[in-house]
Design a protein around this motif. Structure first.
Motif, PDB file in Angstrom:
ATOM      1  N   ALA A 135      39.915  51.215  32.063  1.00 44.43           N
ATOM      2  CA  ALA A 135      41.237  51.840  31.972  1.00 44.43           C
ATOM      3  C   ALA A 135      41.168  53.350  32.140  1.00 44.43           C
ATOM      4  CB  ALA A 135      41.890  51.497  30.635  1.00 44.43           C
ATOM      5  N   LEU A 136      40.092  53.951  31.706  1.00 41.94           N
ATOM      6  CA  LEU A 136      39.919  55.397  31.847  1.00 41.94           C
ATOM      7  C   LEU A 136      39.337  55.792  33.194  1.00 41.94           C
ATOM      8  CD1 LEU A 136      38.544  56.273  28.293  1.00 41.94           C
ATOM      9  CD2 LEU A 136      40.832  56.709  29.201  1.00 41.94           C
ATOM     10  N   GLY A 137      39.067  54.800  34.032  1.00 39.11           N
ATOM     11  CA  GLY A 137      38.526  55.085  35.351  1.00 39.11           C
ATOM     12  C   GLY A 137      37.041  55.354  35.350  1.00 39.11           C
TER      13      GLY A 137
ATOM     14  N   ALA B 126      39.711  52.344  42.468  1.00 38.11           N
ATOM     15  CA  ALA B 126      40.714  53.159  41.767  1.00 38.11           C
ATOM     16  C   ALA B 126      41.096  54.394  42.583  1.00 38.11           C
ATOM     17  CB  ALA B 126      40.214  53.575  40.390  1.00 38.11           C
TER      18      ALA B 126
ATOM     19  N   TYR C  22      34.800  59.178  43.553  1.00 37.80           N
ATOM     20  CA  TYR C  22      35.916  59.607  42.712  1.00 37.80           C
ATOM     21  C   TYR C  22      36.905  60.531  43.420  1.00 37.80           C
ATOM     22  CZ  TYR C  22      33.779  57.731  38.464  1.00 37.80           C
ATOM     23  OH  TYR C  22      33.275  56.891  37.502  1.00 37.80           O
TER      24      TYR C  22
ATOM     25  N   SER D 279      48.521  61.217  34.510  1.00 34.84           N
ATOM     26  CA  SER D 279      47.416  60.250  34.440  1.00 34.84           C
ATOM     27  C   SER D 279      46.076  60.910  34.134  1.00 34.84           C
ATOM     28  CB  SER D 279      47.304  59.515  35.779  1.00 34.84           C
ATOM     29  OG  SER D 279      47.009  60.453  36.809  1.00 34.84           O
TER      30      SER D 279
ATOM     31  N   ASN E 163      44.508  62.750  36.484  1.00 31.35           N
ATOM     32  CA  ASN E 163      43.902  63.054  37.777  1.00 31.35           C
ATOM     33  C   ASN E 163      44.147  64.511  38.139  1.00 31.35           C
ATOM     34  OD1 ASN E 163      43.109  60.367  38.007  1.00 31.35           O
ATOM     35  ND2 ASN E 163      45.068  59.786  38.921  1.00 31.35           N
TER      36      ASN E 163
ATOM     37  N   TYR F  46      40.279  61.338  41.239  1.00 29.52           N
ATOM     38  CA  TYR F  46      40.943  60.199  40.637  1.00 29.52           C
ATOM     39  C   TYR F  46      40.084  59.605  39.519  1.00 29.52           C
ATOM     40  CZ  TYR F  46      44.569  60.217  44.168  1.00 29.52           C
ATOM     41  OH  TYR F  46      45.620  60.570  44.936  1.00 29.52           O
ATOM     42  N   TYR F  47      40.492  59.904  38.279  1.00 27.13           N
ATOM     43  CA  TYR F  47      39.889  59.236  37.125  1.00 27.13           C
ATOM     44  C   TYR F  47      40.468  57.831  37.008  1.00 27.13           C
ATOM     45  CZ  TYR F  47      38.321  63.850  35.534  1.00 27.13           C
ATOM     46  OH  TYR F  47      37.730  65.081  35.437  1.00 27.13           O
ATOM     47  N   THR F  48      41.760  57.715  37.341  1.00 29.85           N
ATOM     48  CA  THR F  48      42.483  56.442  37.250  1.00 29.85           C
ATOM     49  C   THR F  48      43.223  56.221  38.560  1.00 29.85           C
ATOM     50  OG1 THR F  48      44.573  57.344  36.438  1.00 29.85           O
ATOM     51  CG2 THR F  48      42.883  56.857  34.787  1.00 29.85           C
ATOM     52  N   CYS F  49      43.830  55.041  38.701  1.00 27.61           N
ATOM     53  CA  CYS F  49      44.542  54.737  39.936  1.00 27.61           C
ATOM     54  C   CYS F  49      45.978  55.253  39.939  1.00 27.61           C
ATOM     55  CB  CYS F  49      44.500  53.241  40.235  1.00 27.61           C
ATOM     56  SG  CYS F  49      45.213  52.230  38.927  1.00 27.61           S
TER      57      CYS F  49
END
Length: 167
Positions: free
Chosen positions: A26-28, A75, A112, A147, A149, A162-165
């Motif tokens: 969830a946190l990427g 992601a 990433y 988010s 990012n 991008y840590y997350t999508c």
């Protein structure tokens, strides 16, 4: 120790490990297992109407003049697609996972990051929807999405982490 106690201990340990794995995803904080192929990435980007360019007109990950998506995280692909849809802007990727970028855990090489071309639409969207963090000496003007990012305007392009999508 009783078998009931041993079973309970195993179940708790399994629950803890599963929770930590889900939290990491969830946190990427994806492992290399979440990396996808160049072909899979280009197929998804094409379907989302996102283009890419390569100064060397190639996709060899080991050539810094190519634009490669080999080893990019799912992601990251989901993130740039989400950004395109949310912003309504045309998006052209100018760099992916190819060699020649700064290293580190959250790097281009590790999947990433992507770089995208500048446009007035993208500038306006980022500056009006994300939190301005300031000028980072030696890097550029940085913004953070809700988010987490990071979007950094590095002169000739936007460098997106991008840590997350989410965008």
């Amino acid at each position: 120790m009783s078998s009931t106690r041993t079973t309970l201990r195993r179940r708790v340990l399994t629950l803890v490990v599963a929770t930590l794995a889900a939290l990491g995803a969830a946190l990427g904080l994806a492992s290399p297992a979440f990396a996808i192929t160049h072909s899979s990435a280009t197929s998804q980007l094409r379907a989302a109407n996102i283009s890419w360019t390569s100064s060397g007109n190639c996709s060899d990950r080991n050539n810094p003049t190519c634009t490669s998506f080999a080893g990019i995280r799912q992601a990251t692909i989901d993130g740039i697609i989400t950004f395109k849809r949310a912003s309504g802007c045309a998006v052209t990727i100018t760099a992916g996972t190819e060699t020649g970028h700064a290293g580190g855990t959250y790097s281009h090489w590790n999947g990433y990051k992507v770089d995208i071309a500048l446009s007035t639409c993208i500038q306006n969207y980022i500056s009006s929807h994300y939190t301005y963090l300031g000028y980072i000496s030696g890097w550029g003007y940085q913004y953070r999405a809700a988010s987490g990012n990071l979007y950094t305007k590095e002169g000739s392009h936007w460098d997106i982490l991008y840590y997350t999508c989410g965008c």
